[in-house]
Motif scaffolding. Structure first.
Motif: not given
Length: 93
Positions: A58-79
């Protein structure tokens, strides 16, 4: 509308989770994948040695995730995945 990233900046992502059961040690995982489903980068709190506090049903938590991916141009999915590790195996919520 989608935001366009340059491919080398840090991204801060907030994940809001409402727990449907008690979890002694929640784990959060993330992955960046190509449109074909190939995982390009990813991590989780266990791999990063981050210990999250216990969560109750029943609890609700909010988490912060920081990422610094090095990506080439294009489309990506974040899962994302939230769960716990039981006997060495991920158990998703």
């Amino acid at each position: 509308d989608f935001d366009v990233l340059s491919g080398n900046e840090e991204i801060g992502l907030y994940i809001k989770v409402q727990f449907s059961r008690d979890i002694d040690q929640p784990e959060i995982g993330w992955a960046i994948a190509s449109p074909e489903g190939i995982v390009i980068a990813g991590s989780n709190t266990a791999m990063s040695q981050i210990i999250l506090p216990q969560a109750r049903s029943g609890e609700t938590w909010v988490y912060l995730i920081s990422v610094q991916p090095v990506l080439c141009g294009g489309n990506y999915f974040l899962n994302f995945g939230v769960g716990e590790i039981v006997n060495g195996t991920w158990s998703f919520l």
